[in-house]
Design a protein around this motif. Structure first.
Motif, PDB file in Angstrom:
ATOM      1  N   CYS A  72      14.960   5.969   9.258  1.00 21.90           N
ATOM      2  CA  CYS A  72      13.722   6.411   8.612  1.00 21.90           C
ATOM      3  C   CYS A  72      12.607   5.432   8.945  1.00 21.90           C
ATOM      4  CB  CYS A  72      13.891   6.512   7.091  1.00 21.90           C
ATOM      5  SG  CYS A  72      14.339   4.960   6.271  1.00 21.90           S
ATOM      6  N   VAL A  73      11.383   5.861   8.685  1.00 19.54           N
ATOM      7  CA  VAL A  73      10.207   5.015   8.825  1.00 19.54           C
ATOM      8  C   VAL A  73       9.420   5.112   7.528  1.00 19.54           C
ATOM      9  CG1 VAL A  73       8.023   4.652  10.037  1.00 19.54           C
ATOM     10  CG2 VAL A  73      10.071   5.277  11.326  1.00 19.54           C
ATOM     11  N   VAL A  74       9.011   3.963   7.020  1.00 21.36           N
ATOM     12  CA  VAL A  74       8.243   3.900   5.773  1.00 21.36           C
ATOM     13  C   VAL A  74       6.894   3.265   6.073  1.00 21.36           C
ATOM     14  CG1 VAL A  74       8.165   3.040   3.399  1.00 21.36           C
ATOM     15  CG2 VAL A  74      10.380   3.643   4.446  1.00 21.36           C
ATOM     16  N   LEU A  75       5.840   3.854   5.554  1.00 24.19           N
ATOM     17  CA  LEU A  75       4.498   3.283   5.680  1.00 24.19           C
ATOM     18  C   LEU A  75       3.803   3.296   4.325  1.00 24.19           C
ATOM     19  CD1 LEU A  75       1.883   3.755   8.473  1.00 24.19           C
ATOM     20  CD2 LEU A  75       1.196   4.077   6.089  1.00 24.19           C
ATOM     21  N   VAL A  76       3.117   2.200   4.030  1.00 21.97           N
ATOM     22  CA  VAL A  76       2.327   2.096   2.805  1.00 21.97           C
ATOM     23  C   VAL A  76       0.929   1.618   3.178  1.00 21.97           C
ATOM     24  CG1 VAL A  76       2.091   0.991   0.548  1.00 21.97           C
ATOM     25  CG2 VAL A  76       4.386   1.509   1.455  1.00 21.97           C
ATOM     26  N   ALA A  77      -0.076   2.379   2.752  1.00 20.92           N
ATOM     27  CA  ALA A  77      -1.469   1.966   2.936  1.00 20.92           C
ATOM     28  C   ALA A  77      -2.122   1.869   1.569  1.00 20.92           C
ATOM     29  CB  ALA A  77      -2.224   2.950   3.811  1.00 20.92           C
ATOM     30  N   LYS A  78      -2.682   0.701   1.276  1.00 30.24           N
ATOM     31  CA  LYS A  78      -3.375   0.501  -0.005  1.00 30.24           C
ATOM     32  C   LYS A  78      -4.769  -0.033   0.258  1.00 30.24           C
ATOM     33  CE  LYS A  78      -3.048  -1.280  -4.672  1.00 30.24           C
ATOM     34  NZ  LYS A  78      -4.444  -0.923  -4.841  1.00 30.24           N
ATOM     35  N   ASP A  79      -5.735   0.550  -0.432  1.00 32.13           N
ATOM     36  CA  ASP A  79      -7.137   0.134  -0.293  1.00 32.13           C
ATOM     37  C   ASP A  79      -7.618   0.262   1.158  1.00 32.13           C
ATOM     38  OD1 ASP A  79      -6.967  -0.506  -3.003  1.00 32.13           O
ATOM     39  OD2 ASP A  79      -6.488  -2.601  -2.603  1.00 32.13           O
ATOM     40  N   GLY A  80      -7.133   1.281   1.856  1.00 37.05           N
ATOM     41  CA  GLY A  80      -7.535   1.479   3.243  1.00 37.05           C
ATOM     42  C   GLY A  80      -6.896   0.513   4.211  1.00 37.05           C
ATOM     43  N   LYS A  81      -5.808  -0.144   3.779  1.00 36.38           N
ATOM     44  CA  LYS A  81      -5.129  -1.142   4.605  1.00 36.38           C
ATOM     45  C   LYS A  81      -3.649  -0.795   4.728  1.00 36.38           C
ATOM     46  CE  LYS A  81      -8.147  -4.636   2.508  1.00 36.38           C
ATOM     47  NZ  LYS A  81      -8.212  -5.854   1.658  1.00 36.38           N
ATOM     48  N   VAL A  82      -3.156  -0.702   5.947  1.00 40.16           N
ATOM     49  CA  VAL A  82      -1.717  -0.519   6.149  1.00 40.16           C
ATOM     50  C   VAL A  82      -1.058  -1.873   5.914  1.00 40.16           C
ATOM     51  CG1 VAL A  82       0.110   0.060   7.788  1.00 40.16           C
ATOM     52  CG2 VAL A  82      -2.024   1.380   7.771  1.00 40.16           C
ATOM     53  N   ILE A  83      -0.298  -1.957   4.813  1.00 45.27           N
ATOM     54  CA  ILE A  83       0.300  -3.236   4.428  1.00 45.27           C
ATOM     55  C   ILE A  83       1.803  -3.257   4.655  1.00 45.27           C
ATOM     56  CG2 ILE A  83      -1.497  -3.815   2.761  1.00 45.27           C
ATOM     57  CD1 ILE A  83       0.445  -2.778   0.555  1.00 45.27           C
ATOM     58  N   PHE A  84       2.379  -2.092   4.988  1.00 42.45           N
ATOM     59  CA  PHE A  84       3.815  -2.022   5.248  1.00 42.45           C
ATOM     60  C   PHE A  84       4.065  -0.862   6.188  1.00 42.45           C
ATOM     61  CE2 PHE A  84       8.192  -0.847   4.588  1.00 42.45           C
ATOM     62  CZ  PHE A  84       8.856  -2.036   4.329  1.00 42.45           C
TER      63      PHE A  84
END
Length: 606
Positions: free
Chosen positions: A247-259
């Motif tokens: 799998c691939v996980v992506l997290v973007a917070k406040d317009g920033k890809v942080i993970f």
């Protein structure tokens, strides 16, 4: 081994931020140290000669870009980041400083619209390179990314092309400059003193952040260890329990890809690792990522009325029980339509062939071609004949989104896949997103889905998993879209921005607000979009998500959820239906638990 390993290590991106694979390069800055260095890079970076607003780059759908480096020590990270925003070809300028003359570089870059030059003090002392810039700036866009001493600026006095100058020479400064070129970060500083008659104190151009930034969790107030350890454990559990090969996980917070991290392999017991650049079958995420997006844009233009009927747009439906069903009812899954029609169960031997021809033009997968007009002759009539039993109630229906596809294609006179590619994916800089991925990418970039031994008698690799979409040739209103996690994040950052990305408005803010809000007393749904809903002792899609959350899941083991309250985009992509359909991913609650882990890390802070 089923696949060859790919050499390009974009999976790691730039190592210090996202250590996602064995090929990641260790860097001296992580966590809070990275954030501190990034702030210093911002303070040391100015933009000169941007009178024509070349920076941030725009028109990504019609802008071929090349990045040229010479002696920069940070070219790999710089170029990797550029490629998060658009396809940027990398050229080693040193190849033109010996046997090949620099003039040949002009010849070799003639088909590019934009040239990005990474320069150091050594390059600015080379008259040939300065002349190369001066010659090219007359005929195409040139962007100079210079890291070095202020004393070298005088060499750029006759350069009119934009110059992004960083007085701070570090790997993070290089990453900052790369992102500034595309508007992933804002340039906030002007020159503090005069360096030449041209470059004087208080001159320089400021820019705004208009696209995703790529950084560390600490840049969004989150501890990296909290995020990594929790997500890693759940992803490993999914793979160990054979809920999905990878799998691939992506997290973007406040317009920033942080993970953004890849786990596992394309298939079980295989050494082809998942990569963050892999292209997944999004299944029902197609409903909101293609069909609904087009419908929203047509609604903005006054070409689609939510309260008009199928009969208004489709004359063929006017003598059926579908004629009074409204677009709104269909997109809310309250039109009373059946979930799906029969597919391979009703295929006759005469309907398909092992070879393509004028009589059998529709490719379902390798060695399987459907006869001409099968959709119009068999599938569409089956949809039109189907019962309408539960109008006013919520019943999830693929048929409704196929009808929506017919409506929007009729309005635009353009196939769904062509419209969304031209109006959304290409201009947004989404490099992998689209239908029919094998027309653009090799199969080794696409994790396979089901080993369909019954109907298609093939491993489905790059061909849509959904059988209805397959018989429609891979382009359908409810399924058929493929994309990487980064591309999904770009599309839904646009939605989180209420319709704007890269300085372009794709959908009106009020339309985003309407379509993503709860519409009915009988379901949690928006218009096209799935939404947050309390279910028993937990909430869907996550017990910690806010009631503003919207998105969609996909049968192949995918999801995207946008939470405006937390300024958050969460993407999970997998091929959990390999080698055959299993619901372990669902029974183990892998997707919501990872989403919970994101919220928990946000709440814990630094």
């Amino acid at each position: 081994m089923r696949r060859n390993k790919r050499g390009l290590c974009l999976t790691a991106l730039f190592g210090l931020i996202l250590v996602h694979s064995a090929c990641a390069q260790p860097q001296p800055y992580t966590g809070k140290a990275y954030v501190q260095e990034e702030k210093q890079a911002e303070q040391a970076t100015v933009l000169l000669n941007n009178e024509k607003n070349v920076v941030p780059l725009h028109n990504l759908d019609n802008n071929r870009v090349a990045s040229i480096h010479f002696s920069s020590a940070y070219a790999i990270g710089f170029d990797s980041l550029l490629n998060k925003y658009a396809k940027v070809d990398v050229i080693n300028g040193n190849d033109y400083m010996g046997a090949k003359p620099l003039d040949m570089l002009v010849q070799d870059t003639k088909f590019y619209h934009t040239l990005i030059l990474q320069l150091t003090d050594a390059e600015l002392a080379n008259p040939q390179i300065i002349q190369f810039i001066k010659n090219n700036q007359k005929i195409k866009d040139v962007v100079v990314a210079f890291m070095g001493n202020s004393s070298s600026l005088v060499q750029l006095n006759d350069v009119t092309a934009p110059v992004i100058w960083s007085a701070r020479v570090s790997p993070v400064s290089a990453l900052f400059s790369a992102q500034a070129i595309f508007g992933g970060v804002a340039i906030t500083q002007r020159l503090t003193k005069s360096y030449s008659p041209k470059y004087t104190a208080n001159t320089g151009f400021l820019t705004s952040k208009v696209r995703l930034q790529y950084t560390v969790p600490e840049d969004a107030g989150i501890n990296s260890d909290n995020l990594n350890s929790a997500i890693d454990a759940i992803a490993r559990e999914a793979i160990v329990q054979r809920a999905t090969p990878g799998c691939v996980v992506l997290v973007a917070k406040d317009g920033k890809v942080i993970f953004n991290k890849a786990y596992g392999n394309h298939v079980y017991d295989n050494t082809t690792p998942d990569k963050i650049t892999d292209i997944f079958d999004l299944a029902s995420m197609t409903k909101i990522s293609a069909t609904t997006m087009e419908a929203m844009q047509l609604y903005d233009q006054g070409k689609l009325n939510l309260d008009s009927t199928i009969g208004t747009y489709m004359p063929i439906a006017r003598n059926t029980n579908k004629k009074t069903l409204t677009v709104r009812e269909i997109l809310e899954h309250q039109a009373g339509l059946i979930p799906d029609i029969q597919t391979f169960e009703v295929i006759k031997p005469s309907d398909h062939s092992a070879d393509s021809s004028a009589a059998f033009p529709t490719k379902v997968n390798e060695g399987y071609y459907l006869r001409k007009d099968y959709f119009d002759d068999v599938m569409l009539p089956a949809m039109l004949r189907s019962a309408v039993k539960t109008r006013g109630q919520y019943v999830y229906s693929d048929v409704g989104l196929i009808f929506t596809q017919q409506i929007v294609e009729t309005i635009t006179a353009t196939p769904l896949n062509v419209f969304v590619q031209q109006k959304f994916y290409n201009p947004l800089g989404m490099q992998t997103a689209g239908f029919l991925p094998l027309m653009r990418f090799p199969a080794n970039r696409i994790p396979p889905t089901e080993d369909d031994r019954k109907d298609r008698r093939a491993l489905l690799d790059g061909y849509v998993h959904d059988p209805t979409a397959a018989l429609m040739g891979g382009v359908a209103g409810h399924a058929g879209l493929f994309a990487s996690a980064n591309d999904v994040a770009i599309l839904y950052q646009m939605m989180l921005n209420r319709g704007t990305y890269g300085g372009v408005q794709y959908i009106k803010p009020e339309t985003v607000d309407l379509w993503t809000s709860k519409q009915s007393a009988v379901s949690r749904r928006g218009i096209g979009f799935d939404r947050w809903d309390p279910i028993a002792d937990r909430h869907y899609p996550s017990k910690l998500a806010s009631d503003q959350t919207y998105g969609h899941t996909g049968f192949t083991g995918t999801c995207v959820w946008v939470d405006p309250k937390y300024n958050l985009v969460y993407v999970f992509l997998s091929n959990r239906v390999y080698p055959n359909v299993s619901n372990k991913l669902g029974s183990l609650n892998i997707r919501p638990r990872i989403q919970d882990a994101v919220y928990e890390a946000i709440q814990k802070g630094l």
